[in-house]
Design a protein around this motif. Structure first.
Motif, PDB file in Angstrom:
ATOM      1  N   GLN A 118       0.849  -1.183   0.000  1.00  0.00           N
ATOM      2  CA  GLN A 118       0.000   0.000   0.000  1.00  0.00           C
ATOM      3  C   GLN A 118       0.890   1.241   0.000  1.00  0.00           C
ATOM      4  O   GLN A 118       1.878   1.303   0.728  1.00  0.00           O
ATOM      5  CB  GLN A 118      -0.900  -0.007   1.230  1.00  0.00           C
ATOM      6  CG  GLN A 118      -2.174   0.747   1.033  1.00  0.00           C
ATOM      7  CD  GLN A 118      -3.184   0.458   2.121  1.00  0.00           C
ATOM      8  OE1 GLN A 118      -2.837  -0.073   3.159  1.00  0.00           O
ATOM      9  NE2 GLN A 118      -4.421   0.817   1.879  1.00  0.00           N
ATOM     10  N   THR A 119       0.543   2.238  -0.823  1.00  0.00           N
ATOM     11  CA  THR A 119       1.300   3.483  -0.868  1.00  0.00           C
ATOM     12  C   THR A 119       0.825   4.392   0.261  1.00  0.00           C
ATOM     13  O   THR A 119      -0.152   4.086   0.945  1.00  0.00           O
ATOM     14  CB  THR A 119       1.108   4.193  -2.223  1.00  0.00           C
ATOM     15  OG1 THR A 119      -0.276   4.523  -2.360  1.00  0.00           O
ATOM     16  CG2 THR A 119       1.542   3.315  -3.381  1.00  0.00           C
ATOM     17  N   GLY A 120       1.477   5.506   0.429  1.00  0.00           N
ATOM     18  CA  GLY A 120       1.101   6.452   1.477  1.00  0.00           C
ATOM     19  C   GLY A 120      -0.295   7.010   1.301  1.00  0.00           C
ATOM     20  O   GLY A 120      -0.985   7.286   2.277  1.00  0.00           O
TER      21      GLY A 120
ATOM     22  N   GLY B 188      -2.760   5.343   0.031  1.00  0.00           N
ATOM     23  CA  GLY B 188      -3.737   4.266   0.123  1.00  0.00           C
ATOM     24  C   GLY B 188      -3.935   3.473  -1.151  1.00  0.00           C
ATOM     25  O   GLY B 188      -4.730   2.540  -1.176  1.00  0.00           O
ATOM     26  N   LYS B 189      -3.219   3.828  -2.229  1.00  0.00           N
ATOM     27  CA  LYS B 189      -3.327   3.052  -3.461  1.00  0.00           C
ATOM     28  C   LYS B 189      -2.495   1.775  -3.319  1.00  0.00           C
ATOM     29  O   LYS B 189      -1.657   1.673  -2.432  1.00  0.00           O
ATOM     30  CB  LYS B 189      -2.829   3.875  -4.645  1.00  0.00           C
ATOM     31  CG  LYS B 189      -3.703   5.069  -4.932  1.00  0.00           C
ATOM     32  CD  LYS B 189      -3.115   5.930  -6.019  1.00  0.00           C
ATOM     33  CE  LYS B 189      -3.961   7.178  -6.231  1.00  0.00           C
ATOM     34  NZ  LYS B 189      -3.283   8.137  -7.095  1.00  0.00           N
ATOM     35  N   LEU B 190      -2.710   0.825  -4.219  1.00  0.00           N
ATOM     36  CA  LEU B 190      -2.007  -0.455  -4.151  1.00  0.00           C
ATOM     37  C   LEU B 190      -0.946  -0.534  -5.233  1.00  0.00           C
ATOM     38  O   LEU B 190      -1.209  -0.234  -6.401  1.00  0.00           O
ATOM     39  CB  LEU B 190      -3.008  -1.601  -4.298  1.00  0.00           C
ATOM     40  CG  LEU B 190      -3.988  -1.718  -3.139  1.00  0.00           C
ATOM     41  CD1 LEU B 190      -5.195  -2.528  -3.544  1.00  0.00           C
ATOM     42  CD2 LEU B 190      -3.311  -2.311  -1.933  1.00  0.00           C
ATOM     43  N   LYS B 191       0.239  -0.957  -4.845  1.00  0.00           N
ATOM     44  CA  LYS B 191       1.385  -1.038  -5.745  1.00  0.00           C
ATOM     45  C   LYS B 191       1.647  -2.498  -6.072  1.00  0.00           C
ATOM     46  O   LYS B 191       1.481  -3.373  -5.219  1.00  0.00           O
ATOM     47  CB  LYS B 191       2.594  -0.421  -5.044  1.00  0.00           C
ATOM     48  CG  LYS B 191       3.763  -0.128  -5.936  1.00  0.00           C
ATOM     49  CD  LYS B 191       4.763   0.757  -5.235  1.00  0.00           C
ATOM     50  CE  LYS B 191       5.541  -0.019  -4.187  1.00  0.00           C
ATOM     51  NZ  LYS B 191       6.729   0.705  -3.722  1.00  0.00           N
ATOM     52  N   ARG B 192       2.065  -2.767  -7.315  1.00  0.00           N
ATOM     53  CA  ARG B 192       2.375  -4.133  -7.738  1.00  0.00           C
ATOM     54  C   ARG B 192       3.558  -4.128  -8.691  1.00  0.00           C
ATOM     55  O   ARG B 192       3.924  -3.083  -9.240  1.00  0.00           O
ATOM     56  CB  ARG B 192       1.162  -4.749  -8.449  1.00  0.00           C
ATOM     57  CG  ARG B 192       0.850  -4.086  -9.784  1.00  0.00           C
ATOM     58  CD  ARG B 192      -0.137  -4.864 -10.614  1.00  0.00           C
ATOM     59  NE  ARG B 192      -0.520  -4.165 -11.830  1.00  0.00           N
ATOM     60  CZ  ARG B 192       0.134  -4.234 -12.988  1.00  0.00           C
ATOM     61  NH1 ARG B 192       1.232  -4.964 -13.088  1.00  0.00           N
ATOM     62  NH2 ARG B 192      -0.285  -3.566 -14.045  1.00  0.00           N
ATOM     63  N   ARG B 193       4.147  -5.312  -8.885  1.00  0.00           N
ATOM     64  CA  ARG B 193       5.205  -5.464  -9.883  1.00  0.00           C
ATOM     65  C   ARG B 193       4.568  -5.789 -11.233  1.00  0.00           C
ATOM     66  O   ARG B 193       3.453  -6.289 -11.290  1.00  0.00           O
ATOM     67  CB  ARG B 193       6.152  -6.604  -9.491  1.00  0.00           C
ATOM     68  CG  ARG B 193       7.105  -6.248  -8.389  1.00  0.00           C
ATOM     69  CD  ARG B 193       8.118  -7.344  -8.129  1.00  0.00           C
ATOM     70  NE  ARG B 193       8.867  -7.725  -9.326  1.00  0.00           N
ATOM     71  CZ  ARG B 193       9.950  -7.104  -9.779  1.00  0.00           C
ATOM     72  NH1 ARG B 193      10.406  -6.039  -9.149  1.00  0.00           N
ATOM     73  NH2 ARG B 193      10.589  -7.536 -10.846  1.00  0.00           N
ATOM     74  N   ARG B 194       5.300  -5.539 -12.310  1.00  0.00           N
ATOM     75  CA  ARG B 194       4.786  -5.852 -13.648  1.00  0.00           C
ATOM     76  C   ARG B 194       5.157  -7.284 -14.025  1.00  0.00           C
ATOM     77  O   ARG B 194       6.124  -7.840 -13.507  1.00  0.00           O
ATOM     78  CB  ARG B 194       5.382  -4.898 -14.680  1.00  0.00           C
ATOM     79  CG  ARG B 194       4.854  -3.481 -14.544  1.00  0.00           C
ATOM     80  CD  ARG B 194       5.536  -2.601 -15.561  1.00  0.00           C
ATOM     81  NE  ARG B 194       5.297  -1.205 -15.296  1.00  0.00           N
ATOM     82  CZ  ARG B 194       4.307  -0.501 -15.829  1.00  0.00           C
ATOM     83  NH1 ARG B 194       3.452  -1.074 -16.641  1.00  0.00           N
ATOM     84  NH2 ARG B 194       4.172   0.770 -15.548  1.00  0.00           N
TER      85      ARG B 194
ATOM     86  N   PRO C 234      -6.923  -7.421   4.474  1.00  0.00           N
ATOM     87  CA  PRO C 234      -7.803  -6.662   5.367  1.00  0.00           C
ATOM     88  C   PRO C 234      -7.068  -5.787   6.373  1.00  0.00           C
ATOM     89  O   PRO C 234      -7.579  -4.770   6.799  1.00  0.00           O
ATOM     90  CB  PRO C 234      -8.601  -7.753   6.070  1.00  0.00           C
ATOM     91  CG  PRO C 234      -7.749  -8.956   6.009  1.00  0.00           C
ATOM     92  CD  PRO C 234      -6.997  -8.858   4.735  1.00  0.00           C
ATOM     93  N   ASN C 235      -5.851  -6.174   6.746  1.00  0.00           N
ATOM     94  CA  ASN C 235      -5.117  -5.427   7.765  1.00  0.00           C
ATOM     95  C   ASN C 235      -4.031  -4.551   7.181  1.00  0.00           C
ATOM     96  O   ASN C 235      -3.287  -3.918   7.925  1.00  0.00           O
ATOM     97  CB  ASN C 235      -4.502  -6.403   8.789  1.00  0.00           C
ATOM     98  CG  ASN C 235      -5.556  -7.298   9.398  1.00  0.00           C
ATOM     99  OD1 ASN C 235      -6.662  -6.850   9.648  1.00  0.00           O
ATOM    100  ND2 ASN C 235      -5.238  -8.551   9.590  1.00  0.00           N
ATOM    101  N   GLY C 236      -3.867  -4.536   5.867  1.00  0.00           N
ATOM    102  CA  GLY C 236      -2.781  -3.797   5.261  1.00  0.00           C
ATOM    103  C   GLY C 236      -3.269  -2.566   4.626  1.00  0.00           C
ATOM    104  O   GLY C 236      -2.738  -1.652   4.218  1.00  0.00           O
TER     105      GLY C 236
END
Length: 65
Positions: free
Chosen positions: A16-18, A20-26, A63-65
């Motif tokens: 999770q970014t600061g 609140g968005k979600l980050k992933r690898r390509r 749920p907790n992240g």
């Protein structure tokens, strides 16, 4: 009421970014790299955000992240 457990596979793949968005690898950076252009490989090495259509499903797994 028991605690809600995090899906560990998802926890290893998403952050999770600061804001609140979600980050992933390509994808496409594991093998068969010789036929891929250098610029494409540099882009694939950078992280990106989870698309809004998938964000709800990923949040349900974390749920907790």
């Amino acid at each position: 009421m028991p605690k809600i457990k995090t899906r560990r596979a998802a926890a290893k793949r998403f952050q999770q970014t600061g804001s609140g968005k979600l980050k992933r690898r390509r994808q496409n950076m594991r093998h068969i790299l010789t036929k891929k252009a250098a610029g494409r490989k540099m882009r694939l090495g950078q992280a990106t955000l989870v698309d809004s259509t998938n964000a709800k499903a990923v949040r349900r797994m974390l749920p907790n992240g």
